[in-house]
Every structure is written in C-alpha cells, then in structure tokens.
Design an enzyme around this catalytic site. Structure first.
Site, short mmCIF file in Angstrom:
data_model
loop_
_atom_site.label_atom_id
_atom_site.label_comp_id
_atom_site.label_asym_id
_atom_site.label_seq_id
_atom_site.Cartn_x
_atom_site.Cartn_y
_atom_site.Cartn_z
CE LYS A 1 2.17 -22.29 -20.04
NZ LYS A 1 1.81 -22.86 -18.74
CG ASP B 1 -12.08 -18.18 -27.96
OD1 ASP B 1 -13.24 -18.06 -27.53
OD2 ASP B 1 -11.80 -18.79 -29.01
CG ASP C 1 -0.58 -22.71 -16.29
OD1 ASP C 1 -0.36 -21.48 -16.34
OD2 ASP C 1 0.32 -23.55 -16.11
CE1 TYR D 1 -7.55 -18.97 -31.33
CE2 TYR D 1 -9.41 -17.48 -31.17
CZ TYR D 1 -8.72 -18.59 -30.72
OH TYR D 1 -9.22 -19.33 -29.68
CG ASP E 1 -16.72 -19.62 -23.93
OD1 ASP E 1 -16.93 -18.43 -24.20
OD2 ASP E 1 -17.07 -20.58 -24.65
#
Ligand code: NAD
Length: 367
Positions: free
Chosen positions: A190, A246, A222, A135, A250
């Site tokens: 990851k 992020d 994942d 980001y 959610d």
C-alpha cells in the site's frame, strides 16, 4: 523425527486426529507427542501457551497444529486469549515465513464461489510475512488523544513497522520459491499511502536484483483483493506483509472451494516449521463431526516435504486426497449435487484407505 501435536480448540482435535491417523499409515519413524494449546491449555494451566507446550514445540523437528480460539474466551485479558498461543509460537520459534498454497483441485471447481473457468487449474502460492507488521509492532494500546480529529477523547492505536532485514529475508524466500515454480512474484503493498509499505516496495526491488530470472511486479492491496476474485490465475507467487496476507489468503481460500481445503506452513530460517490449516477453530461446527480434515491432512504433507525431508511420502498423501475427491466423497463445506456427503472421520478413513492401497501397490511393484 519428533513431531509436536498441538490440536487446540473447537474442531482442532477432530481434524488433527485425522491427520495423525494418516501419518501413522506411513512406515516412518515418527515420535509424536501431544500438548494442549489455546483455550484448552488455558483451562488446564491458566495460560494459552504453557512453558511445557512451548518447550515441546522448541524440541520438536516439526509442529502439527489444529486451531485455537472460541468466542467464550473473548472477555479474557488479551495475553490470556487462545489466539495469543499461535502468535507466541510464531514469535518464540522465529516462524517468519508463512506459505499458503491455494490450489483448486479439478474435482472441486464447482465448489468454488467463482465460475469454474476462473479457478480451473488454479495454483498460486501466497507468502505472508508472519512475525512483523502491525500485529507485533510496538507501541500499541489505549490512551487519551492529544491531537487528531477529537483531542481529549479515548483512542486506541497500533504500530505498523517493518525493518530492512525483515523485508529482505521474506523477499529472498519469495524469489527462491518462485524459482521452483512459475518464476513470477507479485509484491502486494500500500505504498501509495503507507510509508512502511513504500519501504517494503523499495527493499523488494533491491533484493530482486539478485534474481534476474524471476519477474517482479507490484500491486496495491486493494487491487490485489479485486484481482484475486477477478482473474486469480494471473498470480504465481504473491508476497506480502502480515496483515494484508492474513486477509488475502482467506479470500484465496474460497477460490479453492472451501477454507477447509487450504493447508499452510510457517517456517523459520532453517525450515523448521509449524503446519496448520489456514482456517480457525470453527466453533460453529465444533463437535458435530462435519469439519473438513483435508486442510490439516495436506498440512501434514507439507510438513513431510519442508521440515522432515520426506517428499515422496508427502506426494503419496496428496495423491490420496486427490483420489478420495475423485471418488466423489465430500464434507459438507465442499459438497455439491451428485457427490457423497461424509463426516470428518469418514473423510479421514477414506484418505487412510487410499494411502494404504497406494503403499501396498508400490510394495507389490517393487517386490
Ligand atoms: P474460522 O476459520 O474458524 O471459521 C470461518 C467459517 O469457516 C465458519 O463458518 C466455519 O464453520 C468454516 N470452517 C472453518 N474451517 C472449516 C473446516 N475445516 N471445515 C468446514 N468448515 C470450516 O474463522 P472464525 O469463525 O472467524 O474464527 C473462529 C475462531 O477461530 C476465533 O476464535 C478465531 O480467533 C480463531 N482463529 C484461529 C486461527 C488459528 O488458530 N490459526 C485462525 C483464524 C481464526
């Protein structure tokens, strides 16, 4: 205690107004100052984070933030889009540690999209690194590809990066937070594909040596997404990078019944913080008076606990929220058969009443 109040766009002003009402019930010396941010600030000052708003945020002891953004600003140049305001605040104030507790209130187990037995008693804490990763990484942009699958074609690119100190400081935050709860940290990465996250994992393991009393395990992002909906109670503290956090936070929000229930805190190294609901500005329901204000009210409680050293007042707000849920009051997003549907303002009023009653009772007992 100076609090900067930045309501922002969409449902931001509706939900922040309810949190301010709740704070005003407490007999504490708050000095609250409002300022525009996001699209609202762009309309007034031509910039989503005007200098005056940034200065107020810097001068305050804590910031209560609503949400920013609206589809109508999607065509603006990126630096002028409302969402840049929250990224700018995080960057300028050094708010690198984002706390997102996902707690499923007993009264809301039926509002979750998962089976009640999977979420009953759920209490996990997601700690998201907030000022690094893809980001913020440079360089980024658009260019003509010189290699890859289609050399000569137009392409876009971003840069994923983490430095050692960035990973070390968020690792310390996560291990210290775990010490105060279930003493387990799951670091989500990851590492099987990305160099950045192999480094993340290596540094996590190094820092873990300082916390032998805390358990550390590692999970690919994942799998973490899958485990969150399969067996969410297996987690205690989850720590991860900016982008993975992020997305996963959610997903965790829905476990609690609604994203409208999920507060968050973004802290700097001295525990000064910005407090906001985990959701966005919800333009689809803005102005209708139906948004759930509880995530913002619970964010105000986090503010009292983390930045303003008022844990007792924070607990009273949390208890008041529990009390209105027990009374069966629900905004549309958490409504289910047999409960009473209320709007944003009625929900705020109910929390104010429960809090006022609690304070009056405490005074009587002490008197
Ligand atoms: P969103 O979180 O605003 O909305 C997602 C869904 O959840 C919508 O259906 C919405 O109605 C519902 N919802 C959200 N908050 C709710 C509440 N308190 N009560 C009841 N329902 C609620 O996400 P989105 O639709 O992807 O984004 C809308 C805008 O918000 C975009 O401009 C986005 O960039 C912005 N955004 C801002 C922030 C922030 O300010 N920190 C975070 C996320 C998204």
């Amino acid at each position: 205690m100076k609090i900067a109040i930045l309501p922002g766009d969409g449902i931001g002003s509706e939900i922040v107004a309810e949190a301010v009402k709740v704070l005003n019930v407490l007999d504490l010396p708050f000095e609250m100052e409002h300022a525009p941010v996001g699209g609202a600030a762009y309309e007034l000052h031509g910039h989503p984070l005007p200098d005056s708003t940034l200065q107020l945020a810097k001068d305050a002891d804590a910031i209560l933030f609503g949400a920013v953004g609206d589809w109508k600003y999607d065509k603006l140049d990126r630096p002028l889009r409302p969402e840049q305001a929250i990224l700018g605040l995080r960057k300028h104030l050094g708010l690198f540690a984002n706390f997102r507790p996902a707690i499923c209130y007993e009264q809301l187990t039926h509002a979750s999209s998962l089976k009640p037995e999977l979420v009953a008693g759920l209490d996990i804490l997601i700690i998201r690194e907030l000022t690094g990763d893809i980001y913020f990484g440079q360089p980024r942009g658009r260019r003509t590809a010189v290699d890859g699958h289609f050399p000569g074609s137009e392409e876009a690119f971003d840069t994923m990066r983490y430095s050692r100190p960035e990973i070390e400081r968020i690792a310390h935050v996560a291990f210290q937070a775990a010490r105060k709860r279930g003493k387990r940290v799951t670091s989500v990465d990851k590492a099987n594909v990305l160099e950045t996250f192999q480094f993340w994992k290596d540094v996590m393991i190094e820092v873990h040596a300082d916390y032998p009393d805390v358990e550390l395990d590692h999970m690919y992002v994942d799998n973490a997404a899958m485990q969150l909906v399969k067996a969410p109670k297996r987690f205690d503290v989850m720590v991860t990078g900016n982008m993975f956090g992020d997305i996963l936070s959610d997903a965790a929000a829905m476990l609690t019944g609604s994203i409208g229930m999920l507060p968050s805190a973004s802290l700097d190294k001295n525990n000064k913080g910005l407090y906001e609901p985990s959701h966005g500005s919800a333009p689809d329901i803005a102005g209708k008076g139906i948004a759930n204000p509880l995530a913002t009210i619970l964010s105000a409680a986090m503010m009292l606990k983390f930045s303003l050293n008022q844990p007792e007042a924070a607990s009273k707000i949390e208890a008041a929220v529990g009390s209105v849920l027990s009374q069966g009051l629900r905004t549309a997003d958490i409504w289910s058969e047999g409960t009473q549907k209320v709007g944003t303002r009625e929900m705020g009023d109910a929390v104010v009443k429960a809090l006022t009653d609690n304070i009056a009772m405490t005074k009587t007992i002490k008197g």
